[in-house]
Each structure stands twice: as structure tokens, then as C-alpha cells.
Design a protein around this motif. Structure first.
Motif, PDB file in Angstrom:
ATOM      1  N   VAL A 146      18.056 -49.608   8.220  1.00 21.21           N
ATOM      2  CA  VAL A 146      18.738 -48.318   8.234  1.00 21.21           C
ATOM      3  C   VAL A 146      17.736 -47.271   8.703  1.00 21.21           C
ATOM      4  O   VAL A 146      16.659 -47.127   8.129  1.00 21.21           O
ATOM      5  CB  VAL A 146      19.271 -47.953   6.834  1.00 21.21           C
ATOM      6  CG1 VAL A 146      19.928 -46.593   6.858  1.00 21.21           C
ATOM      7  CG2 VAL A 146      20.240 -49.005   6.336  1.00 21.21           C
ATOM      8  N   THR A 147      18.096 -46.539   9.759  1.00 20.81           N
ATOM      9  CA  THR A 147      17.234 -45.461  10.242  1.00 20.81           C
ATOM     10  C   THR A 147      18.038 -44.175  10.273  1.00 20.81           C
ATOM     11  O   THR A 147      19.226 -44.212  10.568  1.00 20.81           O
ATOM     12  CB  THR A 147      16.706 -45.750  11.656  1.00 20.81           C
ATOM     13  OG1 THR A 147      17.809 -45.884  12.538  1.00 20.81           O
ATOM     14  CG2 THR A 147      15.866 -46.995  11.686  1.00 20.81           C
ATOM     15  N   PRO A 148      17.509 -43.045  10.007  1.00 18.54           N
ATOM     16  CA  PRO A 148      16.171 -42.797   9.473  1.00 18.54           C
ATOM     17  C   PRO A 148      16.147 -43.039   7.969  1.00 18.54           C
ATOM     18  O   PRO A 148      17.074 -42.670   7.264  1.00 18.54           O
ATOM     19  CB  PRO A 148      15.926 -41.328   9.785  1.00 18.54           C
ATOM     20  CG  PRO A 148      17.282 -40.726   9.767  1.00 18.54           C
ATOM     21  CD  PRO A 148      18.232 -41.794  10.253  1.00 18.54           C
ATOM     22  N   SER A 149      15.112 -43.652   7.502  1.00 14.50           N
ATOM     23  CA  SER A 149      14.952 -43.952   6.086  1.00 14.50           C
ATOM     24  C   SER A 149      13.467 -44.178   5.814  1.00 14.50           C
ATOM     25  O   SER A 149      12.759 -44.727   6.660  1.00 14.50           O
ATOM     26  CB  SER A 149      15.746 -45.203   5.720  1.00 14.50           C
ATOM     27  OG  SER A 149      15.511 -45.565   4.393  1.00 14.50           O
ATOM     28  N   PRO A 150      12.970 -43.777   4.635  1.00 11.47           N
ATOM     29  CA  PRO A 150      11.560 -44.036   4.330  1.00 11.47           C
ATOM     30  C   PRO A 150      11.241 -45.532   4.251  1.00 11.47           C
ATOM     31  O   PRO A 150      10.143 -45.953   4.595  1.00 11.47           O
ATOM     32  CB  PRO A 150      11.330 -43.358   2.983  1.00 11.47           C
ATOM     33  CG  PRO A 150      12.567 -42.642   2.634  1.00 11.47           C
ATOM     34  CD  PRO A 150      13.628 -42.996   3.608  1.00 11.47           C
TER      35      PRO A 150
ATOM     36  N   ARG B 275      29.039 -42.486  -0.108  1.00 10.96           N
ATOM     37  CA  ARG B 275      27.658 -42.846   0.223  1.00 10.96           C
ATOM     38  C   ARG B 275      27.142 -43.979  -0.656  1.00 10.96           C
ATOM     39  O   ARG B 275      26.160 -44.613  -0.331  1.00 10.96           O
ATOM     40  CB  ARG B 275      26.743 -41.644   0.023  1.00 10.96           C
ATOM     41  CG  ARG B 275      27.058 -40.499   0.905  1.00 10.96           C
ATOM     42  CD  ARG B 275      26.169 -39.349   0.543  1.00 10.96           C
ATOM     43  NE  ARG B 275      26.474 -38.202   1.377  1.00 10.96           N
ATOM     44  CZ  ARG B 275      25.646 -37.223   1.598  1.00 10.96           C
ATOM     45  NH1 ARG B 275      24.463 -37.221   1.038  1.00 10.96           N
ATOM     46  NH2 ARG B 275      25.985 -36.219   2.366  1.00 10.96           N
ATOM     47  N   GLN B 276      27.792 -44.206  -1.756  1.00  7.71           N
ATOM     48  CA  GLN B 276      27.299 -45.170  -2.739  1.00  7.71           C
ATOM     49  C   GLN B 276      27.435 -46.621  -2.280  1.00  7.71           C
ATOM     50  O   GLN B 276      26.570 -47.439  -2.572  1.00  7.71           O
ATOM     51  CB  GLN B 276      28.030 -44.987  -4.069  1.00  7.71           C
ATOM     52  CG  GLN B 276      27.799 -43.639  -4.694  1.00  7.71           C
ATOM     53  CD  GLN B 276      26.347 -43.416  -5.044  1.00  7.71           C
ATOM     54  OE1 GLN B 276      25.651 -44.325  -5.467  1.00  7.71           O
ATOM     55  NE2 GLN B 276      25.874 -42.197  -4.849  1.00  7.71           N
ATOM     56  N   ALA B 277      28.532 -46.945  -1.610  1.00  3.98           N
ATOM     57  CA  ALA B 277      28.767 -48.337  -1.249  1.00  3.98           C
ATOM     58  C   ALA B 277      29.441 -48.406   0.120  1.00  3.98           C
ATOM     59  O   ALA B 277      30.657 -48.356   0.227  1.00  3.98           O
ATOM     60  CB  ALA B 277      29.631 -49.022  -2.300  1.00  3.98           C
TER      61      ALA B 277
ATOM     62  N   ARG C  48      23.692 -48.240   0.333  1.00  2.00           N
ATOM     63  CA  ARG C  48      23.751 -46.839  -0.088  1.00  2.00           C
ATOM     64  C   ARG C  48      23.072 -46.000   0.983  1.00  2.00           C
ATOM     65  O   ARG C  48      21.906 -46.209   1.301  1.00  2.00           O
ATOM     66  CB  ARG C  48      23.047 -46.651  -1.425  1.00  2.00           C
ATOM     67  CG  ARG C  48      23.067 -45.201  -1.881  1.00  2.00           C
ATOM     68  CD  ARG C  48      22.365 -45.044  -3.174  1.00  2.00           C
ATOM     69  NE  ARG C  48      23.157 -45.695  -4.203  1.00  2.00           N
ATOM     70  CZ  ARG C  48      22.793 -45.789  -5.466  1.00  2.00           C
ATOM     71  NH1 ARG C  48      21.627 -45.305  -5.852  1.00  2.00           N
ATOM     72  NH2 ARG C  48      23.549 -46.374  -6.347  1.00  2.00           N
ATOM     73  N   LEU C  49      23.818 -45.048   1.526  1.00  2.00           N
ATOM     74  CA  LEU C  49      23.300 -44.185   2.584  1.00  2.00           C
ATOM     75  C   LEU C  49      23.338 -42.738   2.128  1.00  2.00           C
ATOM     76  O   LEU C  49      24.278 -42.311   1.482  1.00  2.00           O
ATOM     77  CB  LEU C  49      24.144 -44.342   3.854  1.00  2.00           C
ATOM     78  CG  LEU C  49      24.236 -45.752   4.424  1.00  2.00           C
ATOM     79  CD1 LEU C  49      25.183 -45.770   5.605  1.00  2.00           C
ATOM     80  CD2 LEU C  49      22.877 -46.255   4.827  1.00  2.00           C
ATOM     81  N   TYR C  50      22.322 -41.971   2.495  1.00  2.00           N
ATOM     82  CA  TYR C  50      22.249 -40.567   2.101  1.00  2.00           C
ATOM     83  C   TYR C  50      22.551 -39.608   3.242  1.00  2.00           C
ATOM     84  O   TYR C  50      22.718 -38.427   3.012  1.00  2.00           O
ATOM     85  CB  TYR C  50      20.869 -40.263   1.517  1.00  2.00           C
ATOM     86  CG  TYR C  50      20.645 -40.976   0.218  1.00  2.00           C
ATOM     87  CD1 TYR C  50      21.294 -40.559  -0.927  1.00  2.00           C
ATOM     88  CD2 TYR C  50      19.815 -42.079   0.151  1.00  2.00           C
ATOM     89  CE1 TYR C  50      21.104 -41.220  -2.128  1.00  2.00           C
ATOM     90  CE2 TYR C  50      19.622 -42.749  -1.050  1.00  2.00           C
ATOM     91  CZ  TYR C  50      20.273 -42.301  -2.178  1.00  2.00           C
ATOM     92  OH  TYR C  50      20.094 -42.960  -3.358  1.00  2.00           O
ATOM     93  N   GLN C  51      22.574 -40.104   4.463  1.00  2.00           N
ATOM     94  CA  GLN C  51      22.831 -39.247   5.617  1.00  2.00           C
ATOM     95  C   GLN C  51      23.394 -40.099   6.744  1.00  2.00           C
ATOM     96  O   GLN C  51      23.428 -41.325   6.650  1.00  2.00           O
ATOM     97  CB  GLN C  51      21.549 -38.560   6.064  1.00  2.00           C
ATOM     98  CG  GLN C  51      20.456 -39.514   6.489  1.00  2.00           C
ATOM     99  CD  GLN C  51      19.158 -38.785   6.756  1.00  2.00           C
ATOM    100  OE1 GLN C  51      19.083 -37.589   6.580  1.00  2.00           O
ATOM    101  NE2 GLN C  51      18.133 -39.501   7.180  1.00  2.00           N
ATOM    102  N   ASP C  52      23.820 -39.449   7.814  1.00  2.00           N
ATOM    103  CA  ASP C  52      24.279 -40.179   8.983  1.00  2.00           C
ATOM    104  C   ASP C  52      23.143 -41.069   9.467  1.00  2.00           C
ATOM    105  O   ASP C  52      22.002 -40.635   9.578  1.00  2.00           O
ATOM    106  CB  ASP C  52      24.689 -39.209  10.087  1.00  2.00           C
ATOM    107  CG  ASP C  52      25.881 -38.357   9.694  1.00  2.00           C
ATOM    108  OD1 ASP C  52      26.510 -38.645   8.665  1.00  2.00           O
ATOM    109  OD2 ASP C  52      26.183 -37.401  10.429  1.00  2.00           O
ATOM    110  N   SER C  53      23.460 -42.325   9.743  1.00  2.00           N
ATOM    111  CA  SER C  53      22.402 -43.298  10.021  1.00  2.00           C
ATOM    112  C   SER C  53      22.799 -44.244  11.137  1.00  2.00           C
ATOM    113  O   SER C  53      23.957 -44.308  11.549  1.00  2.00           O
ATOM    114  CB  SER C  53      22.103 -44.125   8.774  1.00  2.00           C
ATOM    115  OG  SER C  53      21.740 -43.323   7.704  1.00  2.00           O
TER     116      SER C  53
END
Length: 140
Positions: A83-87, A62-64, A109-114
Motif C-alpha cells: 500500500v502506497t503511500p504508507s510508512p 477505511r477499517q476493512a 485498513r487504509l487511512y487515505q487514498d492509496s
């Protein structure tokens, strides 16, 4: 009078039916996030195959996550990544000289499926391309 159905006629119908499905799938795409309309000042963006967005289908970390945009449209002066969903959906914004070859590579950097959306401004008009990515349960 009964119509004769030849193999050629069947293939034509199958081909036309398949193209209709592709066209319906493209028009029923998910709407763009409001941040895209903020960037474009309310102007509509159009889907274009000349905007080449490449990224892995599944990210190992998720980092890179490597993302690259290679645009084949002339006089491109802006490339933006959302990037969606993202704040905060606007992940990157690149201002380019219209005389250069519009190609950028970066890591996100992604935290979830996007879904990653590339928006390009060429000759004063906006175009976009999108792709979905699955991220593994690696480092946070």
C-alpha cells in the motif's frame, strides 16, 4: 501522386494510434516503492495481466477494504500486497504451495487514498499488478 484515404485506412490509423497510447501509458507508470525491491532482492518485477487484483474503486469504510488476488500463473508460491503511500508499505505476504490455485482474499485498513500493488512470484520470476482506491471520510 496522392494517396487515397479509405475508411479502412482511417480505422487502421486510429487503431494503431490508440494502441500506441495504451503502450505509452503502461510504460510511463509510476515506479514501484523501494519495499518491493527489498522483497524481490533487487530483481525487477514485470507487469502481467495474469495477476488479477480486484478491489472497489471507492471504499465505504477505511477499517476493512476487501482486496483479492487471483493469479493465473503456474507455480505461484508468493503473493504480497503493498500500500502506497504508507510508512510500512508491505501490508500482507502469503507463502503458498506451488501446487495450489493461487487465490487470496483479505481486508486492509487504509487511512487515505492509496495505490495497492500485488506482487507475485511464479517460477522464480516476479510480476505485479496495481490499482488505485479512494477511501471515504468514514471511521478512523
Amino acid at each position: 501522386m496522392r494517396q487515397h484515404w479509405s475508411r479502412r485506412r482511417w480505422l487502421q490509423l486510429l487503431l494503431l494510434g490508440g494502441l500506441g497510447r495504451l503502450r505509452l501509458g503502461r510504460s510511463a507508470a509510476t515506479p514501484l516503492p523501494p519495499a518491493v525491491y527489498e522483497l524481490t532482492s533487487g530483481e525487477e518485477t514485470k507487469f502481467h495481466y495474469g495477476v488479477g487484483l480486484s478491489l472497489p474503486r471507492r471504499a465505504e469504510s477505511r477499517q476493512a477494504v476487501p482486496v483479492s488476488v487471483d493469479c493465473r500463473l503456474r507455480e505461484t508460491d508468493l503473493i504480497a500486497l503493498f500500500v502506497t503511500p504508507s510508512p510500512t508499505p508491505l501490508a500482507a505476504r502469503f507463502l503458498l504451495s506451488p501446487q495450489t490455485r493461487p487465490q487470496v482474499r483479505t481486508h486492509l485498513r487504509l487511512y487515505q487514498d492509496s495505490e495497492i500493488i500485488a506482487v507475485v512470484r511464479a517460477r522464480g520470476r516476479y510480476f505485479h499488478q496495481s490499482a488505485k482506491i479512494n477511501v471515504s471520510q468514514g471511521c478512523r
